[in-house]
Design a protein around this motif. Structure first.
Motif, PDB file in Angstrom:
ATOM      1  N   ASN A 120      -7.029  -5.179   1.732  1.00 16.45           N
ATOM      2  CA  ASN A 120      -7.332  -5.212   0.295  1.00 16.45           C
ATOM      3  C   ASN A 120      -6.206  -5.826  -0.526  1.00 16.45           C
ATOM      4  OD1 ASN A 120      -9.857  -3.892   0.731  1.00 16.45           O
ATOM      5  ND2 ASN A 120      -8.720  -1.968   0.923  1.00 16.45           N
ATOM      6  N   GLY A 121      -5.561  -6.866   0.023  1.00 15.99           N
ATOM      7  CA  GLY A 121      -4.533  -7.598  -0.710  1.00 15.99           C
ATOM      8  C   GLY A 121      -3.164  -6.955  -0.738  1.00 15.99           C
ATOM      9  N   LYS A 122      -2.980  -5.858   0.002  1.00 16.03           N
ATOM     10  CA  LYS A 122      -1.680  -5.182   0.003  1.00 16.03           C
ATOM     11  C   LYS A 122      -1.172  -5.021   1.431  1.00 16.03           C
ATOM     12  CE  LYS A 122      -2.058  -2.854  -4.358  1.00 16.03           C
ATOM     13  NZ  LYS A 122      -1.338  -1.903  -5.157  1.00 16.03           N
ATOM     14  N   GLY A 123       0.149  -5.103   1.570  1.00 14.70           N
ATOM     15  CA  GLY A 123       0.758  -4.894   2.865  1.00 14.70           C
ATOM     16  C   GLY A 123       0.612  -3.443   3.293  1.00 14.70           C
ATOM     17  N   VAL A 124       0.127  -3.218   4.520  1.00 11.31           N
ATOM     18  CA  VAL A 124      -0.046  -1.856   5.014  1.00 11.31           C
ATOM     19  C   VAL A 124       0.858  -1.547   6.201  1.00 11.31           C
ATOM     20  CG1 VAL A 124      -2.389  -1.538   4.148  1.00 11.31           C
ATOM     21  CG2 VAL A 124      -2.050  -2.483   6.431  1.00 11.31           C
ATOM     22  N   GLU A 125       1.289  -2.601   6.914  1.00  9.13           N
ATOM     23  CA  GLU A 125       2.134  -2.365   8.070  1.00  9.13           C
ATOM     24  C   GLU A 125       2.882  -3.649   8.405  1.00  9.13           C
ATOM     25  OE1 GLU A 125       1.690   0.253  12.114  1.00  9.13           O
ATOM     26  OE2 GLU A 125      -0.086  -0.792  11.396  1.00  9.13           O
ATOM     27  N   SER A 126       4.135  -3.475   8.844  1.00  2.52           N
ATOM     28  CA  SER A 126       4.950  -4.618   9.248  1.00  2.52           C
ATOM     29  C   SER A 126       5.701  -4.284  10.520  1.00  2.52           C
ATOM     30  CB  SER A 126       5.977  -4.980   8.164  1.00  2.52           C
ATOM     31  OG  SER A 126       5.348  -5.366   6.970  1.00  2.52           O
ATOM     32  N   TRP A 127       5.909  -5.314  11.316  1.00  5.24           N
ATOM     33  CA  TRP A 127       6.769  -5.224  12.486  1.00  5.24           C
ATOM     34  C   TRP A 127       7.815  -6.315  12.319  1.00  5.24           C
ATOM     35  CZ3 TRP A 127       1.583  -4.859  12.334  1.00  5.24           C
ATOM     36  CH2 TRP A 127       0.999  -3.716  12.857  1.00  5.24           C
ATOM     37  N   VAL A 128       9.081  -5.938  12.404  1.00  6.78           N
ATOM     38  CA  VAL A 128      10.174  -6.877  12.184  1.00  6.78           C
ATOM     39  C   VAL A 128      11.041  -6.916  13.429  1.00  6.78           C
ATOM     40  CG1 VAL A 128      12.129  -7.485  10.699  1.00  6.78           C
ATOM     41  CG2 VAL A 128      10.172  -6.271   9.731  1.00  6.78           C
ATOM     42  N   ASN A 129      11.401  -8.126  13.816  1.00 11.99           N
ATOM     43  CA  ASN A 129      12.337  -8.307  14.903  1.00 11.99           C
ATOM     44  C   ASN A 129      13.356  -9.331  14.445  1.00 11.99           C
ATOM     45  OD1 ASN A 129      13.182  -7.668  17.489  1.00 11.99           O
ATOM     46  ND2 ASN A 129      11.133  -7.974  18.346  1.00 11.99           N
TER      47      ASN A 129
ATOM     48  N   GLN B 149       8.644   4.363   5.795  1.00  6.71           N
ATOM     49  CA  GLN B 149       7.297   4.748   5.381  1.00  6.71           C
ATOM     50  C   GLN B 149       7.188   4.837   3.870  1.00  6.71           C
ATOM     51  OE1 GLN B 149       6.640   8.377   7.636  1.00  6.71           O
ATOM     52  NE2 GLN B 149       5.717   7.182   9.277  1.00  6.71           N
ATOM     53  N   GLY B 150       6.078   4.309   3.353  1.00 10.19           N
ATOM     54  CA  GLY B 150       5.770   4.421   1.935  1.00 10.19           C
ATOM     55  C   GLY B 150       6.529   3.448   1.061  1.00 10.19           C
ATOM     56  N   ILE B 151       6.057   3.355  -0.169  1.00  6.82           N
ATOM     57  CA  ILE B 151       6.657   2.431  -1.137  1.00  6.82           C
ATOM     58  C   ILE B 151       8.091   2.825  -1.461  1.00  6.82           C
ATOM     59  CG2 ILE B 151       6.527   1.680  -3.556  1.00  6.82           C
ATOM     60  CD1 ILE B 151       3.470   1.590  -3.211  1.00  6.82           C
TER      61      ILE B 151
ATOM     62  N   SER C 138       0.834  -1.197   0.000  1.00  7.79           N
ATOM     63  CA  SER C 138       0.000   0.000   0.000  1.00  7.79           C
ATOM     64  C   SER C 138       0.874   1.255   0.000  1.00  7.79           C
ATOM     65  CB  SER C 138      -0.878  -0.012   1.253  1.00  7.79           C
ATOM     66  OG  SER C 138      -1.576   1.187   1.385  1.00  7.79           O
ATOM     67  N   PRO C 139       0.428   2.329  -0.664  1.00  9.00           N
ATOM     68  CA  PRO C 139       1.208   3.575  -0.670  1.00  9.00           C
ATOM     69  C   PRO C 139       1.460   4.148   0.725  1.00  9.00           C
ATOM     70  CG  PRO C 139      -0.515   3.669  -2.329  1.00  9.00           C
ATOM     71  CD  PRO C 139      -0.762   2.428  -1.517  1.00  9.00           C
ATOM     72  N   ASN C 140       0.584   3.852   1.687  1.00  5.01           N
ATOM     73  CA  ASN C 140       0.768   4.381   3.039  1.00  5.01           C
ATOM     74  C   ASN C 140       1.417   3.369   3.983  1.00  5.01           C
ATOM     75  OD1 ASN C 140      -1.418   2.664   3.175  1.00  5.01           O
ATOM     76  ND2 ASN C 140      -2.693   4.014   4.400  1.00  5.01           N
ATOM     77  N   TYR C 141       2.141   2.426   3.431  1.00 10.13           N
ATOM     78  CA  TYR C 141       2.818   1.365   4.184  1.00 10.13           C
ATOM     79  C   TYR C 141       3.766   1.935   5.245  1.00 10.13           C
ATOM     80  CZ  TYR C 141       6.071  -2.480   5.021  1.00 10.13           C
ATOM     81  OH  TYR C 141       6.863  -3.428   5.609  1.00 10.13           O
ATOM     82  N   VAL C 142       3.823   1.255   6.399  1.00 10.72           N
ATOM     83  CA  VAL C 142       4.771   1.596   7.464  1.00 10.72           C
ATOM     84  C   VAL C 142       5.438   0.310   7.933  1.00 10.72           C
ATOM     85  CG1 VAL C 142       5.070   2.567   9.782  1.00 10.72           C
ATOM     86  CG2 VAL C 142       3.382   3.556   8.228  1.00 10.72           C
ATOM     87  N   ASP C 143       6.769   0.321   8.007  1.00 12.60           N
ATOM     88  CA  ASP C 143       7.555  -0.809   8.495  1.00 12.60           C
ATOM     89  C   ASP C 143       8.250  -0.389   9.775  1.00 12.60           C
ATOM     90  OD1 ASP C 143       9.035  -3.159   8.775  1.00 12.60           O
ATOM     91  OD2 ASP C 143      10.571  -2.528   7.353  1.00 12.60           O
ATOM     92  N   HIS C 144       7.985  -1.121  10.835  1.00 11.39           N
ATOM     93  CA  HIS C 144       8.623  -0.872  12.126  1.00 11.39           C
ATOM     94  C   HIS C 144       9.789  -1.850  12.245  1.00 11.39           C
ATOM     95  CE1 HIS C 144       5.042   1.459  13.147  1.00 11.39           C
ATOM     96  NE2 HIS C 144       4.351   0.466  12.609  1.00 11.39           N
TER      97      HIS C 144
END
Length: 139
Positions: free
Chosen positions: A113-122, A44-46, A31-37
């Motif tokens: 809606n089939g798109k990644g919007v947020e992730s948390w990675v450890n 943020q973003g693509i 998603s265009p508003n994606y956030v990865d922690h």
């Protein structure tokens, strides 16, 4: 989208983006508003995600992720993974060491809606730095 569709997209990100370096896939499944922690930084973003992945693929051009486990419920997918690579490029100010590293981690992805919007990675960032020789190992 079903939990199986979400799992497939999480697998696709690992297989096509990380393992093959195909950054165009990010446009298709993020998603265009994606956030990865991420422990290193919040992305943020693509375009931010593409820059983040490019940084690691430059540092470890032979990166290969193996999916160890994957569990999904509702809009969330949890993936436990192991990554291997050789440090051949700069990484956050660390010059190339030529050392091989193995890192384990867990990613929790949320989809809409089939798109990644947020992730948390450890992941084992300390272990990675110890393998690179930039942080001393414990006794």
């Amino acid at each position: 989208m079903s939990t199986e569709d979400n799992k497939a997209n999480a697998r696709r990100f690992i297989e096509e983006v990380w393992n093959r370096g195909n950054l165009a896939v990010i446009d298709e499944i993020t998603s265009p508003n994606y956030v990865d922690h991420d422990p290193a930084m919040t992305v943020q973003g693509i375009e931010g995600l593409k820059q983040f992945v490019s940084m690691y693929l430059t540092a470890y051009p032979d990166t290969h992720f193996t999916i160890e486990d994957q569990i999904a419920e509702g809009d969330t997918v949890v993936t436990r993974w192991t990554a291997h690579g050789t440090h051949k490029g700069p990484l956050m100010g660390i010059p190339p060491t030529g050392k091989q590293v193995t890192v384990t981690g867990i990613t929790i992805d949320r989809f809409a809606n089939g798109k990644g919007v947020e992730s948390w990675v450890n992941y084992d960032a300390l272990g990675m730095m110890q393998q690179l020789g930039v942080v001393p190992s414990m006794g």
